[in-house]
Design a protein around this motif. Sequence first.
Motif, PDB file in Angstrom:
ATOM      1  N   PRO A 105       0.825  -1.212   0.000  1.00 38.59           N
ATOM      2  CA  PRO A 105       0.000   0.000   0.000  1.00 38.59           C
ATOM      3  C   PRO A 105       0.856   1.257   0.000  1.00 38.59           C
ATOM      4  CG  PRO A 105       0.070  -0.962   2.188  1.00 38.59           C
ATOM      5  CD  PRO A 105       0.789  -1.919   1.286  1.00 38.59           C
ATOM      6  N   THR A 107      -0.140   4.175   1.284  1.00 38.66           N
ATOM      7  CA  THR A 107      -0.329   4.757   2.616  1.00 38.66           C
ATOM      8  C   THR A 107      -1.191   3.824   3.456  1.00 38.66           C
ATOM      9  OG1 THR A 107      -2.300   5.985   1.893  1.00 38.66           O
ATOM     10  CG2 THR A 107      -0.167   7.127   1.773  1.00 38.66           C
ATOM     11  N   LEU A 108      -1.104   3.990   4.752  1.00 38.96           N
ATOM     12  CA  LEU A 108      -1.916   3.223   5.688  1.00 38.96           C
ATOM     13  C   LEU A 108      -2.518   4.181   6.705  1.00 38.96           C
ATOM     14  CD1 LEU A 108       0.383   0.139   6.371  1.00 38.96           C
ATOM     15  CD2 LEU A 108      -1.852   0.076   5.261  1.00 38.96           C
ATOM     16  N   ASP A 113       0.280   3.652  10.284  1.00 40.17           N
ATOM     17  CA  ASP A 113       1.013   4.495   9.354  1.00 40.17           C
ATOM     18  C   ASP A 113       2.522   4.314   9.434  1.00 40.17           C
ATOM     19  OD1 ASP A 113       0.925   5.537  11.874  1.00 40.17           O
ATOM     20  OD2 ASP A 113       0.230   7.522  11.293  1.00 40.17           O
ATOM     21  N   ALA A 271      -7.736   3.074   2.463  1.00 37.71           N
ATOM     22  CA  ALA A 271      -6.471   3.543   3.036  1.00 37.71           C
ATOM     23  C   ALA A 271      -6.618   4.789   3.890  1.00 37.71           C
ATOM     24  CB  ALA A 271      -5.453   3.805   1.924  1.00 37.71           C
ATOM     25  N   THR A 272      -7.795   5.426   3.862  1.00 39.17           N
ATOM     26  CA  THR A 272      -7.988   6.654   4.639  1.00 39.17           C
ATOM     27  C   THR A 272      -8.555   6.402   6.028  1.00 39.17           C
ATOM     28  OG1 THR A 272     -10.228   7.000   3.763  1.00 39.17           O
ATOM     29  CG2 THR A 272      -8.381   7.939   2.522  1.00 39.17           C
TER      30      THR A 272
END
Length: 390
Positions: A105, A107-108, A113, A271-272
């Motif tokens: 991914p 971003t996490l 994160d 991912a948000t």
Amino acid sequence: MMKLLKNTATPIRPAFQHGFSLLELMVALVIGLVVSLAIFSVISVSEARKRNTTGANDMNQNGAFAMYQLDQAIRNAGTGFSQQYTLTFGCAINARRGSTVVIPPATLPSPFDSLKANIGGVFRMAPVIISHDPSGSQLSDTLMVMAGSAGYGEMPIESTSAPTVSSTAQLHLLNTLSFSAGQQLLVADRPDAASLPACLIETVDASYSGDPGAGVLPLGGAFYTAGSDKTLASYSPDSVAINLGASPSFKLYGVGAGNTLAGFDLLNGDATKDDLIGDGVVELHAIYGIDTANNGIIKWTAPTGAYAASALLDGSINAGKNIASIKAIRIGLITRSAVEDKKAVPQSQTFSMFADTAIPYTKTLGAAEQTFRYRVLEATIPLRNALVLN
């Protein structure tokens, strides 16, 4: 002469009014206030006890539910690919949905994160990996748990030739008996002497009719877009396909904001944001139960050194063997009540877990934390799929 008549009528007197005097009213008012204060005091104490009891019950239920969720995930970890650990444990995962790369991914969400940097930037296949706080500041650990959903997928299907990659993609296999449309599979190649090649998450195309005699398996669907993923072209005729079933689980678990046990689905998550698993969880810690001699004797080992997340996921053959030696996970949760008391709760200010091992963990409450109630829950969870590995 006239006689004057004597007036014998009763004279009219003014009527007296009956009631309370000012003094009597003041006395009654004072008595009423005293009684009201006593009643409100009893109600306040009763309500506080009810609130504390309810909070403690909620805390216990939240902790039990969170532990149940972790227990179910960890017990099933490695389903579908553990028996072929020499091909899968430690292979770098590549998966894309359309033109979007899902794994690794970009971003996490919080609290994951920092996980990507902690594991070396590459997500690799493994039943369970504990990502320990590298700063040592008593922050919670993060768990990465992977499992397939196809029990018959333990047997890899050998390729007869290299995959075809053109406007459509196909795997050329000895047979396609165990596959059906929409199922997800892991494509892995044979390792060399030192490391494992990358592996792919793919999807059987919806057009596949399930012909058991067919030797060609078309790819498409959620985790493959024809013509965009050229990494499949690098696979050799020695590659294999392992069935992960229709809904494999590649999940992250950690403690998020607001004292919650949070989760994230690597394959299908947004991912948000993370997913709420349970409330009231302050900290999560875990250690490995390893059996390097394969004699049934477990040694509890911290997720550091050779068993640090970055070491287990370096892609080497030796790291894959270390992953295979992990036979159990010991989980510890610290849960906290949602309701804060006005003053410090009479309880121990220090909590310990894993006390019977050589690597105990101790938490000391700060002054601001002492007005809550706490519970420590521990569980030893066996990895059923790893227990049979030699």
